[in-house]
Design a protein around this motif. Structure first.
Motif, short mmCIF file in Angstrom:
data_model
loop_
_atom_site.label_atom_id
_atom_site.label_comp_id
_atom_site.label_asym_id
_atom_site.label_seq_id
_atom_site.Cartn_x
_atom_site.Cartn_y
_atom_site.Cartn_z
N GLU A 1 1.14 -4.72 3.62
CA GLU A 1 0.92 -5.44 2.38
C GLU A 1 -0.49 -6.01 2.45
N VAL A 2 -1.23 -5.94 1.36
CA VAL A 2 -2.63 -6.33 1.40
C VAL A 2 -2.96 -7.32 0.29
N LEU B 1 0.82 -1.20 0.00
CA LEU B 1 0.00 0.00 0.00
C LEU B 1 0.86 1.25 0.00
N GLY B 2 0.38 2.28 -0.68
CA GLY B 2 0.99 3.60 -0.64
C GLY B 2 -0.11 4.64 -0.75
N LEU B 3 0.16 5.84 -0.26
CA LEU B 3 -0.83 6.91 -0.31
C LEU B 3 -0.54 7.80 -1.50
N SER B 4 -1.58 8.12 -2.27
CA SER B 4 -1.41 8.98 -3.44
C SER B 4 -1.09 10.41 -3.01
N VAL C 1 -5.37 5.38 -2.77
CA VAL C 1 -4.12 4.70 -2.49
C VAL C 1 -3.61 4.03 -3.76
N THR C 2 -2.38 3.63 -3.72
CA THR C 2 -1.83 2.78 -4.78
C THR C 2 -1.51 1.41 -4.18
N ILE C 3 -1.75 0.37 -4.97
CA ILE C 3 -1.35 -0.99 -4.60
C ILE C 3 -0.34 -1.41 -5.65
N THR C 4 0.85 -1.82 -5.19
CA THR C 4 1.97 -2.07 -6.10
C THR C 4 2.54 -3.46 -5.89
N ASP C 5 2.77 -4.19 -7.00
CA ASP C 5 3.55 -5.42 -6.95
C ASP C 5 4.66 -5.34 -7.99
N GLU C 6 5.34 -6.45 -8.24
CA GLU C 6 6.48 -6.43 -9.17
C GLU C 6 6.08 -6.10 -10.60
#
Length: 409
Positions: free
Chosen positions: A393-394, A294-297, A342-347
């Motif tokens: 991590e979600v 997770l990250g905040l925009s 929010v942003t959800i980021t993986d590889e």
């Protein structure tokens, strides 16, 4: 001379008009419109004593004639309907034909004190598996006990009527089902008049992401209310309800039909998709399970808002008010809530998502009232929320949709 009763499978286009079949009505669909010329028709699904299912069609000129003739689960002798070959994609079983009913079709009801048991089995989807079909046109059959039939309401600028019902099955999962227009006016009124919670089969319902997971009617949906079945599972469901009445009443009081953890159980690893795959094919993946950090925009938006305590839609109102919500049409309290982009980021990539009450509160050390108060006095809490989210991590179930923001898709 006595008429010969033919099994449905023996009736084809070579029989002319001189035949009779005994059938039981399974489904009486509501009147529908044909898109090419806006004419109307009605579909009836029937079954003979051998368990062969087939479709009867009534077109515009004869809808009035048949308005009160057929009743669900009753038996009839039908003679001399016009037999037409089915388009294979509209077939309902192994019988390759449909019947067109006109004024000259002979229809005779067979009186029965108790409707004949339906020699028919259906496959029903578990409530805990419905999320796999969310927002798709893969319509589902469900079976349950109707716990609550809410009042009919008008919806939208065209004042279309709708009614919500709550059903439960042996999984002890409560499910929200919305009946639109004709289904509200017919099946909704029938359910409203039944005093003991009835058994219901819902056929060809669309799975939506309203209230996490719920069901809604489509034009070809059908319902069976207290169907005459002898299948042991259906009889056991009625007994299960009576044996567990106290616990079920408590689940209803707790509004478990909004419980995300029951309706969206944690997925197996092979169901979770990479974000890159999901975002590359938004027309394929209307919903998906994803996993990421997770990250905040970026800064610039307030986190606090006020909204309906029932559906959580934003409403500009004071938290001391009780209002009729224009979105869900329920008289509700106004509550302070939190939302963040929010942003959800993986590889493989990232995706933006809206995280709102109550889910966002799992990550924060402060409640919606505290966020509201801090923003009202001008305190910048962006960094505090960013720090709380970025520890996480979600695994998330997301519904994909297009949005325009400042002209950018």
């Amino acid at each position: 001379m006595d008429r010969r009763i033919f099994p449905v499978m023996q009736i084809d286009q070579t029989h002319g008009k001189h035949w009779t079949a005994t059938v039981q009505i399974l489904e009486c669909h509501h009147v529908q419109h044909m898109t090419k010329d806006d004419s109307e028709y009605k579909r009836i699904m029937m079954m003979d004593q051998d368990g062969t299912t087939m479709t009867g069609l009534i077109f515009s000129d004869y809808l009035g004639h048949y308005a009160t003739i057929f009743s669900q689960f009753h038996k009839y002798n039908i003679s001399g309907a016009t037999v037409i070959r089915n388009d294979p994609k509209f077939s309902v079983g192994s019988y390759p034909f449909s019947w067109i009913l006109t004024k000259s079709t002979l229809v005779e009801e067979i009186p029965e004190r108790i409707p004949t048991t339906i020699p028919w089995s259906l496959e029903f989807t578990k409530f805990s598996r419905l999320h796999a079909y969310a927002e798709s046109e893969n319509l589902q059959n469900v079976r349950g006990i109707v716990l609550q039939c809410l009042p009919s309401q008008e919806h939208g600028v065209d004042l279309v009527t709708r009614r919500d019902i709550i059903i439960i099955n042996e999984e002890k999962i409560l499910l929200h089902v919305t009946l639109w227009k004709e289904f509200d006016e017919h099946e909704g009124r029938m359910l409203e008049a039944i005093r003991q919670p009835p058994l219901i089969f819902g056929l060809r319902l669309k799975v939506t992401t309203f209230n996490s997971i719920s069901l809604t009617t489509r034009p070809n949906t059908a319902f069976m209310i207290n169907p005459p079945v002898s299948v042991s599972e259906d009889l056991q469901l009625r007994k299960w309800y009576l044996d567990n009445r106290t616990e079920i009443d408590e689940l209803l009081r707790m509004e478990n039909h909004k419980n995300t953890e029951l309706l969206l159980p944690y997925p197996p690893d092979d169901v979770i998709l990479s974000i890159g795959v999901v975002t590359a094919s938004p027309n394929i993946f209307k919903t998906a399970w994803i996993k990421g950090r997770l990250g905040l925009s970026a800064k610039g938006r307030r986190f606090s808002y006020t909204g309906c305590s029932n559906c959580h839609k934003a409403l500009e109102a004071d938290t001391t008010w009780v209002v009729m919500c224009p979105s869900c049409k329920v008289v509700s309290d106004i509550e302070a809530m939190i939302r963040a982009t929010v942003t959800i980021t993986d590889e493989s990539g990232s995706i933006e998502a809206m995280l709102t009450t109550p889910h966002i509160e799992k990550f924060l050390l402060f409640n919606p009232e505290e966020v509201k108060t801090n923003e009202e006095i001008g305190m910048d809490i962006h960094n505090d929320i960013a720090a709380a989210l970025e520890l996480s991590e979600v695994v998330a179930f997301v519904r994909l949709y297009d949005v325009l923001f400042r002209g950018v898709k």
